[in-house]
Design a protein around this motif. Sequence first.
Motif, PDB file in Angstrom:
ATOM      1  N   GLU A  39       0.817  -1.196   0.000  1.00  0.00           N
ATOM      2  CA  GLU A  39       0.000   0.000   0.000  1.00  0.00           C
ATOM      3  C   GLU A  39       0.860   1.259   0.000  1.00  0.00           C
ATOM      4  OE1 GLU A  39      -3.263   0.127   2.657  1.00  0.00           O
ATOM      5  OE2 GLU A  39      -3.998  -1.858   2.080  1.00  0.00           O
ATOM      6  N   PHE A  44      -3.180  -2.008  -3.781  1.00  0.00           N
ATOM      7  CA  PHE A  44      -4.171  -2.445  -2.803  1.00  0.00           C
ATOM      8  C   PHE A  44      -4.508  -3.901  -3.086  1.00  0.00           C
ATOM      9  CE2 PHE A  44      -4.322   2.073  -3.276  1.00  0.00           C
ATOM     10  CZ  PHE A  44      -4.481   2.557  -1.979  1.00  0.00           C
ATOM     11  N   TYR A  49      -8.050  -7.090   2.525  1.00  0.00           N
ATOM     12  CA  TYR A  49      -9.359  -6.525   2.877  1.00  0.00           C
ATOM     13  C   TYR A  49     -10.364  -7.612   3.249  1.00  0.00           C
ATOM     14  CZ  TYR A  49      -7.379  -2.178   1.314  1.00  0.00           C
ATOM     15  OH  TYR A  49      -6.571  -1.060   1.216  1.00  0.00           O
ATOM     16  N   ALA A  66     -11.610  -2.938  -1.090  1.00  0.00           N
ATOM     17  CA  ALA A  66     -10.330  -2.699  -1.758  1.00  0.00           C
ATOM     18  C   ALA A  66     -10.489  -1.672  -2.875  1.00  0.00           C
ATOM     19  CB  ALA A  66      -9.778  -4.014  -2.310  1.00  0.00           C
ATOM     20  N   ALA A  70      -8.592   2.004  -3.204  1.00  0.00           N
ATOM     21  CA  ALA A  70      -7.790   2.357  -4.373  1.00  0.00           C
ATOM     22  C   ALA A  70      -8.357   3.575  -5.089  1.00  0.00           C
ATOM     23  CB  ALA A  70      -7.719   1.170  -5.330  1.00  0.00           C
ATOM     24  N   SER A  73      -7.671   6.923  -3.271  1.00  0.00           N
ATOM     25  CA  SER A  73      -6.283   7.303  -3.034  1.00  0.00           C
ATOM     26  C   SER A  73      -5.947   8.590  -3.780  1.00  0.00           C
ATOM     27  CB  SER A  73      -5.340   6.187  -3.486  1.00  0.00           C
ATOM     28  OG  SER A  73      -3.992   6.609  -3.419  1.00  0.00           O
ATOM     29  N   SER A  78      -3.192   4.297  -8.846  1.00  0.00           N
ATOM     30  CA  SER A  78      -3.461   3.228  -7.892  1.00  0.00           C
ATOM     31  C   SER A  78      -3.625   1.907  -8.623  1.00  0.00           C
ATOM     32  CB  SER A  78      -4.737   3.530  -7.094  1.00  0.00           C
ATOM     33  OG  SER A  78      -4.619   4.721  -6.363  1.00  0.00           O
ATOM     34  N   LEU A  80      -5.268  -2.105  -7.900  1.00  0.00           N
ATOM     35  CA  LEU A  80      -5.940  -3.106  -7.080  1.00  0.00           C
ATOM     36  C   LEU A  80      -5.516  -4.475  -7.596  1.00  0.00           C
ATOM     37  CD1 LEU A  80      -9.706  -3.122  -6.064  1.00  0.00           C
ATOM     38  CD2 LEU A  80      -8.394  -5.191  -6.420  1.00  0.00           C
TER      39      LEU A  80
END
Length: 420
Positions: A39, A44, A49, A66, A70, A73, A78, A80
């Motif tokens: 992270e 992510f 999660y 999750a 993301a 952010s 980002s 995932l």
Amino acid sequence: MASATNTKIVSSPLLVLLLFSLYTSSAEETGTTLTSSTEEKNVFVLDNYGARGDGEHDDTQALAKAWNAACSSSRPASSLLVPKGNTYLLKPVTLSGPCKSSITFNVKGTLLAPPSRSDWTQDTIRHWIMFQGVSDLTVTGGGTVDGNGEIWWKNSCKTNEALPCTEAPTALTFHQCDNLKVDNLRILNSQQIHLSVEDCANVRVSRLSITAPGTSPNTDGIHVTRSTDVQVRDCAIKTGDDCLSIEDGTRNLHVTKVVCGPGHGISIGSLGDDDSRAEVSGVTIDSVQLYGTTNGARIKTWQGGSGYAKDIVFQNIVMDNVQNPIIIDQSYCDSAKPCEDQESSAVEISNIVFKNIRGTTASKDAIKLSCSQNAPCSDIALENIELKLEGGDGDPESTCQNAKWRKSGNVVPSPCKGSN
């Protein structure tokens, strides 16, 4: 002008699929260590999660958490991550934007749909995994999206006419997603359509392997509607319906290097159903191979509709044992009851090019232009076409109704004898 026989297209579907496999394998990363440091790098990880990843427990809420992390952010980009080697059971889920930055949905493992239809409600029945209102989205990773669709196919009215016709989910839906990339995925056994692009702009779809049994109903491979500036390339599609279905509102679509079959081929339409207006323009289908499909290059419209399908090119195409290699049908009817004759209105079809097309036809009618008397098809170009009857027993034919056509180069079968 180059002849059809000089078109450089790979002749073996096995070679294409082998190259596709090598290409996707080389693109796949080695995986990511599940530590808190991910992270810090703005990755992510789904397992962080609460996801189990065992294919039995419901991981839908873990994915939603999750995604929210993301998407919210504030860093420039980002990611995932769906880890490799795990299977994540997901009920219907919508992953919504807008997000604060660009986002990559990195699927390395398997996303699996539940086996029961009762996991869908009337409100969610059209979708399984939907991305909505997300800009600058990339979905990739070399993993698998498995729609687990067998129970849906068994309960389709197209499989059992005694059953009522009901809706079914699309595996992956992208709605109102601009600057979208979908790359390097395996999509299997969707409940209905495998991947749908709706109301999107600037879309790149590439290196997809889409597979479902040839008997599975309504399992279109890639569906495009109400979207502009879309590219589809380097895909292998084997399904029970259209490999590509192109519908109303599609503008500036370019498809290249697609292998299709089994399935219903590549279709523009159906357009104008329920007396609606439809508009499709600027479509190019280039360097495509079709194997054992019901149709090849196809445009289909309902009577009673309005609008247009224009500026469309089908070129550099190899047909292998295709039932209807070249077909325009302005009287399409997919209804349990016979459709009413509505010649007073039709979707106009114009400036259509069929160019550099060769191979074999499973029926004698290799070229079929069936157009409306009220709105005849106009400016239909047939250029460098060589189609032979599968097995070599006889010669193929062509039929035309209300079509204004012209030919260039060698065209076999000779187009539309006795009509124009």
